[in-house]
Enzyme design. Structure first.
Site, mmCIF file in Angstrom:
data_model
loop_
_atom_site.group_PDB
_atom_site.id
_atom_site.type_symbol
_atom_site.label_atom_id
_atom_site.label_comp_id
_atom_site.label_asym_id
_atom_site.label_seq_id
_atom_site.Cartn_x
_atom_site.Cartn_y
_atom_site.Cartn_z
ATOM 1 N N LYS A 153 48.679 62.743 24.113
ATOM 2 C CA LYS A 153 48.097 63.388 22.928
ATOM 3 C C LYS A 153 46.604 63.125 22.848
ATOM 4 O O LYS A 153 45.845 63.916 22.318
ATOM 5 C CB LYS A 153 48.703 62.793 21.648
ATOM 6 C CG LYS A 153 50.169 62.990 21.471
ATOM 7 C CD LYS A 153 50.573 62.394 20.108
ATOM 8 C CE LYS A 153 52.008 61.963 20.109
ATOM 9 N NZ LYS A 153 52.172 60.509 20.211
ATOM 10 N N LYS B 259 44.672 51.503 26.814
ATOM 11 C CA LYS B 259 44.190 52.040 25.537
ATOM 12 C C LYS B 259 42.938 51.331 25.049
ATOM 13 O O LYS B 259 42.064 51.942 24.443
ATOM 14 C CB LYS B 259 45.283 51.977 24.476
ATOM 15 C CG LYS B 259 46.400 52.973 24.766
ATOM 16 C CD LYS B 259 47.195 53.368 23.553
ATOM 17 C CE LYS B 259 48.100 54.532 23.922
ATOM 18 N NZ LYS B 259 49.010 54.931 22.884
ATOM 19 N N LYS C 213 48.926 60.399 32.971
ATOM 20 C CA LYS C 213 50.017 60.790 32.071
ATOM 21 C C LYS C 213 49.572 61.892 31.099
ATOM 22 O O LYS C 213 48.447 61.830 30.590
ATOM 23 C CB LYS C 213 50.447 59.541 31.280
ATOM 24 C CG LYS C 213 51.731 59.686 30.509
ATOM 25 C CD LYS C 213 52.031 58.420 29.702
ATOM 26 C CE LYS C 213 51.326 58.421 28.370
ATOM 27 N NZ LYS C 213 52.072 57.835 27.257
HETATM 28 N N1 AQP Z 1 53.676 62.088 29.507
HETATM 29 C C1 AQP Z 1 54.861 61.662 29.104
HETATM 30 N N2 AQP Z 1 55.949 61.842 29.894
HETATM 31 C C2 AQP Z 1 57.185 61.419 29.498
HETATM 32 N N3 AQP Z 1 57.401 60.794 28.312
HETATM 33 C C3 AQP Z 1 56.332 60.587 27.500
HETATM 34 N N4 AQP Z 1 56.211 60.027 26.281
HETATM 35 C C4 AQP Z 1 54.911 60.067 25.893
HETATM 36 N N5 AQP Z 1 54.167 60.666 26.827
HETATM 37 C C5 AQP Z 1 55.018 61.000 27.846
HETATM 38 C C6 AQP Z 1 57.332 59.461 25.532
HETATM 39 O O1 AQP Z 1 57.311 60.017 24.233
HETATM 40 C C7 AQP Z 1 57.811 59.045 23.312
HETATM 41 C C8 AQP Z 1 56.896 58.941 22.138
HETATM 42 O O2 AQP Z 1 55.611 58.532 22.558
HETATM 43 P P1 AQP Z 1 54.512 58.175 21.488
HETATM 44 O O3 AQP Z 1 53.967 59.393 20.872
HETATM 45 O O4 AQP Z 1 55.044 57.239 20.513
HETATM 46 O O5 AQP Z 1 53.433 57.373 22.246
HETATM 47 P P2 AQP Z 1 52.688 57.535 23.568
HETATM 48 O O6 AQP Z 1 53.573 57.156 24.699
HETATM 49 O O7 AQP Z 1 51.504 56.689 23.393
HETATM 50 O O8 AQP Z 1 52.331 59.081 23.675
HETATM 51 P P3 AQP Z 1 50.948 59.677 24.037
HETATM 52 O O9 AQP Z 1 51.021 61.147 24.074
HETATM 53 O O10 AQP Z 1 50.393 59.032 25.258
HETATM 54 O O11 AQP Z 1 50.115 59.322 22.759
HETATM 55 P P4 AQP Z 1 48.674 58.775 22.648
HETATM 56 O O12 AQP Z 1 47.813 59.704 23.418
HETATM 57 O O13 AQP Z 1 48.423 58.791 21.165
HETATM 58 O O14 AQP Z 1 48.689 57.402 23.222
HETATM 59 C C9 AQP Z 1 57.958 57.736 24.073
HETATM 60 O O15 AQP Z 1 59.312 57.542 24.392
HETATM 61 C C10 AQP Z 1 57.161 57.959 25.324
HETATM 62 O O16 AQP Z 1 57.691 57.235 26.411
#
Ligand code: AQP
Length: 361
Positions: free
Chosen positions: A227, A137, A224
């Site tokens: 968002k 990040k 991955k």
């Molecule tokens: N691609 C994914 N596959 C499986 N599980 C996922 N999670 C996130 N992306 C995937 C799971 O969703 C839960 C909440 O995640 P989060 O929104 O708190 O944070 P994150 O993991 O940082 O999600 P993003 O989409 O990648 O957000 P950004 O882009 O803002 O960093 C967690 O249990 C996570 O494992």
């Protein structure tokens, strides 16, 4: 069929599937969080929320919209508020029942930040330096990343341990953070061990469940689904219309080969593996079952089936979400009520921690 036995070693490691071992339900408590940082996507749903819905039936469950985590990267204040409403609506529309589970936004329970500070004084810099999510990040501009982003896993440890949660259902990407929470818990226990005193914190276990523990980008099967990916075509949002879902899956990157008989043959085809994982998870069947259903077929046959299944699952969620979002006061009420219930657990735990540390309370 034992799905794990047929899963190639390298992929088994990559996805690190942990089958839901027999839980002693009465003693278990789960905690999990989700950031209000934009549209929730299929990865959030299959990697986390879908499992939460199943777990809440039998296990004491706490789900938090983790707004303190969200501000570790810049957020537009008015958007943060509406994202908090949207994420709350999304998890309720997906089947989380606020009467069964505690649902609240993290900043409403001040104990999270207080315990995180104490854990900052337990966690070692060397441990944080190993966190791959920070490296991803912060990217090349690490000097400019916030201290909050660096300390994100410490706050996450506080989130979990504040409720003495025994299990943390998350996607595969969060496994390293749960390991750090375990390190912090055991280090705290050792630092403050007293004769005859049992460990204050038990070590939480990650629960990485289902067939889609790491849903990948539709544009690049090695990245991955996220968002924050600049390309909206890389993810399926829970709010996407039928047409958007259909177009995104039609355009999803694939390869020219037919689907194989065994998962081993997918080890060099990340995009194909991703779509097969998604189909398996949406249809609640094993990857082997999906492959035996589609082996020999090309993507022109498989994709329309996947589109139908994705629409069938996500359309009712987005419909329900829109309904809930018409009454944001009701969402605020649910969050306030959840925070009151969360605090009933968090306050006494933090009080005990303060006593153990030696504060005058
Ligand atoms: N691609 C994914 N596959 C499986 N599980 C996922 N999670 C996130 N992306 C995937 C799971 O969703 C839960 C909440 O995640 P989060 O929104 O708190 O944070 P994150 O993991 O940082 O999600 P993003 O989409 O990648 O957000 P950004 O882009 O803002 O960093 C967690 O249990 C996570 O494992």
């Amino acid at each position: 069929m034992n799905y794990m036995n047929s899963y190639p070693r390298n992929l088994r490691k990559q996805n690190n599937i942990m089958i839901n071992s027999k839980l002693n339900l009465s003693k278990k408590r789960i905690f999990s969080g989700i950031q209000p940082t934009g549209n929730l996507h299929l990865g959030n749903y299959l990697g986390a929320i879908k499992n939460w819905v199943n777990l809440q039936r039998d296990i004491s469950s706490i789900f938090s919209i983790v707004d303190l985590h969200a501000i570790t990267v810049p957020q537009e204040p008015s958007k943060l508020k509406s994202s908090t409403h949207e994420v709350t609506a999304a998890i309720i529309a997906s089947g989380i029942d606020p009467k069964k589970a505690i649902v609240f936004n993290q900043s409403s329970v001040k104990e999270h930040a207080e315990l995180a500070w104490m854990f900052n004084c337990v966690c070692r810099i060397g441990w944080l330096n190993r966190m791959t999510q920070f490296k991803e990040k912060a990217g090349k501009n690490r000097e400019n990343a916030t201290v909050g982003l660096y300390g994100y896993p410490v706050l996450m440890a506080a989130d979990i341990l504040l409720y003495k949660a025994t299990h943390v259902p998350v996607g595969d990407d969060q496994k390293q953070h749960i390991e750090l929470a375990r390190d912090i818990a055991s280090s705290f226990n050792n630092m403050f061990a007293r004769d005859g005193q049992k460990d204050f914190f038990s070590l939480p276990e990650p629960q990485i469940l289902g067939q889609a523990t790491r849903v990948m980008s539709l544009r690049d099967g090695t990245k991955k689904m996220s968002k924050s990916d600049a390309s909206d075509a890389s993810r399926i949002n829970l709010t996407d219309t039928k047409e958007e879902i259909s177009n995104k899956i039609k355009k999803a990157k694939t390869d020219p080969h037919p689907l194989p008989e065994t998962i081993e043959e997918l080890s060099t085809r990340p995009e194909a593996l991703n779509l097969i994982n998604i189909y398996s998870s949406l249809s609640n069947q094993s990857i082997d079952q999906t492959l035996s259903q589609f082996c020999g077929q090309g993507f022109s046959f498989f994709k329309p089936k996947l589109i139908d299944l994705a629409i069938e699952t996500l359309n009712p969620i987005s419909f329900e979400m829109r309904k809930l979002l018409n009454d944001r006061k009701e969402i605020d009420k649910i969050l306030r009520n959840g925070a009151d219930n969360a605090r009933k657990i968090a306050e006494p735990v933090l009080k005990q921690v303060k006593e153990i540390v030696g504060f005058v309370i």
